[in-house]
Design an enzyme around this catalytic site. Structure first.
Site, short mmCIF file in Angstrom:
data_model
loop_
_atom_site.label_atom_id
_atom_site.label_comp_id
_atom_site.label_asym_id
_atom_site.label_seq_id
_atom_site.Cartn_x
_atom_site.Cartn_y
_atom_site.Cartn_z
CG ASP A 144 -2.49 0.14 1.04
OD1 ASP A 144 -2.70 1.44 0.44
OD2 ASP A 144 -3.02 0.07 1.01
CG HIS A 210 -5.32 4.06 0.44
ND1 HIS A 210 -4.97 2.29 0.24
CD2 HIS A 210 -6.19 3.79 -0.09
CE1 HIS A 210 -6.02 2.03 -0.46
NE2 HIS A 210 -6.69 2.91 -0.70
CB SER A 543 -8.82 0.56 -1.35
OG SER A 543 -7.85 0.55 -2.42
#
Length: 766
Positions: A144, A210, A543
């Site tokens: 990520d 994220h 996600s």
């Protein structure tokens, strides 16, 4: 005779010179780009020897040793054999024909598929069964944007040292000084380091938020009073809070490159992770040209399940990504809550919008205007003030006011194109944005803001035009209940074209408006001038669904550490909760259904798939024997191994050629009849003798027969074979999508469900 030889010699020389001229012309017009040269399974040679072999292979094409060293960027060699080099297209094509090369493909940029979710899934804290000792030995590798190890979600108080199997490292750097017993490893990958923003290079620190969000969804410890500026206040935690995290930073401000992801897979496999979570995707490509499919295959060979996001290009069909059958592809569904941001007008009317607005109003009412009325464009000026485009509004007409912006008309436009930033830069008090289409995804705003449905926007326009002193107020976002689960509008749908008879996505998990940890280095809205920071944020996307499925897989593995990746995936799919959704997309949107982790630890039966079964599937799909052999290492220089040969594969493998937990067939548009056979093998993972009876659900006009209808088992690990025969006539009532199912029931709590989905694209299936 001599004359003919001279002519032939002349023609040969002419062709060689002509080809060289063409290549030189290409070289002048085309810049060398990074290409990945994939060579299958890594050999037993050292990394140094592998790199030298890669150099020698490259030199055969480049023709110059020093130039070849200059052009080679990176060598893989721990589990994956291959390298990255800057090449012209004709050089890449020539390399692809060299012995030992599976594929050569251009390095591309891919994108991220961007609280109470575990309670919603039935894992209520302190009320669900856990195997904490084994859970703490499970390591989840997260590919990520990095991680913020200082987040309270990764506090390692009371956590023991990393498992003995862990072989990874903690690579420190700017804003990243340590790991701990929760985040036990961190590495970053940016093979081509130019073009990074200041302070972002050479570090696993998360500048985006994220990666921190996805990692805490998987294994974050319990943190009370978590919220985004008071929104969604509650306890945030991961699905397997005792598990460990290994962070692999592959995504940067510019995106996520194929070569970086493949390097991270190579490292993660060697480091000793048990599960890999990767919420990244791009264009669907043949498996040998897809870095995620390649990396996940090598992970599968080492007993590691890879979970992937399905993509955010929904709701159209044929939009799903991450299609390999050895990965678990995850769609996004909703929770039983939504975020409502109410707008009240001066005439008393209200509009219920959606956003993540953490601002409490300081006044009862604010002056209200529209983008059209706040225009600073002269006649013939460029831009569209009605949608609040940058540079089209006047500060004197916006300052201190709430501004209403009409929906943008660009393709796919749905409002939210930075209007909050435009209005704040002109010292406005708030923004109301009209949506072209309804959305279920809430986003943070830089100032007080709400996104309203199209019809409500029209009423706001009418109100503004009906009075000399229009007023409005935007209230802080509140949480309300909603029916759930449903598939999120953005979640990508099947079917797929790479392996048309494998149903994707496989499963769904919560991915809408998920509260989880956030990085202190990232702004809430993503705007560089947004200086607000938060420990937790709310994000949406497949996600966010992917790490829920990764945690569920880790949860199952904590009870069954010896299960294969396919067995874990099967357990999650066959125990999933089927969903009811609007429209006729059915399993094309959610696969087998929403994950049910508590049921998945006792599935009764599993559909296991070995590496060899995947190879037979690849043969059936048309991949050649040489490439498959290199993928497995069977065509390596090791003389004790036999070369892989698809001609030796048994035929008659059924409609899909794989022991998959779901059954899917794309029917030719010219065929009026449906006639398919699926062969399956189940393994008993229950305890003691048991008997399962097949139950079939199918619509009128479709005959689904299971042979045999009854299966008995005496002990664990016994296997039984059956087949599913499907016959019918495709009529108008069936439209383009037909759903059915097969369930094996032992009357003792085990219900093993496999969806059946037939698809024909010539009809109006919407």
């Amino acid at each position: 005779m001599v004359s003919n030889q001279r002519v032939r010699l002349f023609m040969l020389c002419f062709c060689l010179v002509n080809n060289a001229v063409i290549a030189a012309t290409e070289d002048e017009n085309v810049e060398r780009k990074p290409y990945i040269v994939y060579m299958g399974e890594a050999t037993e040679n050292s990394l140094v020897e592998a790199a030298e072999n890669h150099h020698n292979l490259l030199m055969t094409v480049i023709g110059d040793e020093s130039k070849a060293r200059e052009l080679k960027i990176y060598s893989y060699g721990k589990n994956i054999n291959g390298f990255v080099a800057r090449l012209f297209p004709h050089e890449a094509e020539k390399l692809s024909r060299e012995e030992g090369v599976v594929s050569v493909f251009k390095n591309t940029q891919r994108q991220l598929h961007t609280t109470r979710s575990w309670d919603f899934l039935g894992l209520v804290e302190s009320k669900y069964k856990r195997s904490v000792g084994i859970e703490s030995n499970i390591i989840v590798g997260v590919l990520d944007t990095g991680i913020d190890v200082e987040s309270p979600s990764f506090n390692d108080k009371g956590v023991g040292p990393p498992p003995a199997k862990w072989k990874g490292k903690c690579v420190t750097g700017n804003n990243f000084t340590r790991c701990n017993n929760k985040v036990i490893g961190a590495k970053y990958f940016h093979i081509q380091s130019e073009g990074l923003p200041d302070g972002e290079g050479d570090t696993a620190a998360d500048h985006d938020g994220h990666g921190t969000h996805t990692s805490s969804t998987i294994a974050g410890v319990s943190v009370s009073s978590a919220s985004l500026f008071g929104i969604a206040n509650g306890t945030a935690r991961g699905g397997v809070p005792s598990a460990r995290i290994a962070a692999y930073k592959v995504c940067w401000d510019s995106g996520c490159t194929d070569m970086d992801m493949l390097a991270a897979f190579d490292e993660a496999i060697s480091d000793g992770v048990d599960i890999i979570s990767i919420s990244i995707g791009g264009a669907s490509l043949p498996f040998f040209e897809d870095p995620i499919a390649i990396g996940a295959f090598h992970a599968m060979k080492r007993g590691i399940l890879t979970t992937c996001s399905a993509g955010n290009n929904g709701p159209g069909l044929f939009t799903v990504s991450n299609l390999a059958p050895w990965v678990m592809t995850v769609a996004a569904n909703s929770l039983d809550r939504k975020f409502e941001t109410v707008v009240k007008l001066g005439n008393g009317l209200t509009a219920s919008g959606i956003s993540l607005n953490g601002f409490n109003p300081r006044k009862k009412m604010y002056p209200l205007t529209s983008g059209s009325l706040a225009s600073n464009l002269s006649a013939g000026g460029y831009g569209e003030p009605s949608t609040c485009e940058p540079g089209t509004l006047g500060e004197d007409k916006v300052m201190g006011k709430v501004v209403y912006c009409e929906a943008g008309r660009e393709e796919g436009g749905n409002g939210g194109q930075g209007q909050d930033h435009v209005v704040r830069s002109l010292k406005g008090a708030g923004v109301i944005v009209q949506l072209l289409e309804p959305t279920d995804m809430a986003t943070s705003t830089l100032i007080a803001g709400s996104y309203v449905f199209f019809e409500d926007g029209t009423k706001i326009t009418e109100y503004i035009n009906s009075t000399k002193n229009p007023q409005a107020v935007i209230f802080k976002t509140k949480t309300t209940k909603m029916l759930a689960p449903s598939i999120s509008s953005f979640s990508a749908r099947g079917p797929q074209r790479i392996s048309p008879n494998i149903l994707k996505p496989d499963i769904s998990a919560p991915g809408l408006n998920i509260l989880a940890a956030y990085s202190k280095l990232a702004s809430v809205t993503g705007y560089p001038d947004d200086n607000r920071r938060t420990l937790f944020s709310i994000m949406s996307g497949t996600s966010m669904a992917c790490p829920h499925a990764a945690a569920a897989a880790a949860y199952v593995k904590s009870f069954h550490p010896d299960w294969s990746p396919a067995a874990i995936k099967s357990a999650l799919m066959t125990t999933a909760t089927p969903m009811r959704i609007k429209g006729n997309e059915a399993e094309l949107s959610y696969g087998s259904g929403q994950i049910n982790p508590r049921r998945a630890i006792h599935p009764g039966l599993v559909y296991d798939i070995t590496e060899d079964a995947y190879l037979r599937f690849l043969c059936k799909e048309g991949y050649n024997s040489t490439s498959i052999g290199l993928l497995t290492g069977d065509n390596s220089n090791n003389t004790t191994k036999k070369e892989y040969n698809c001609e030796n594969i048994k035929r008659g493998l059924g409609s899909d050629g794989l022991n998959y937990p779901s059954l899917h067939k794309q029917v030719n548009s010219t065929e009026a009849k449906v006639s398919e056979v699926f062969y399956r093998t189940v393994t008993n993972v229950g305890y003691g003798p048991s008997t399962y009876v097949a139950r079939v659900w199918a619509p009128k006009g479709l005959r689904v027969e299971v042979v045999p209808k009854v299966m008995s088992f005496e002990r664990p690990k016994e296997k039984r074979n059956f087949k599913v025969v499907i016959d019918g006539v495709w009529d108008e009532t069936m439209k383009g999508i037909v759903s059915a199912s097969v369930e094996w029931d032992d009357s003792r709590g085990h219900l093993v469900r496999s969806p059946i989905l037939l698809f024909r694209s010539d009809n109006d299936y919407r």
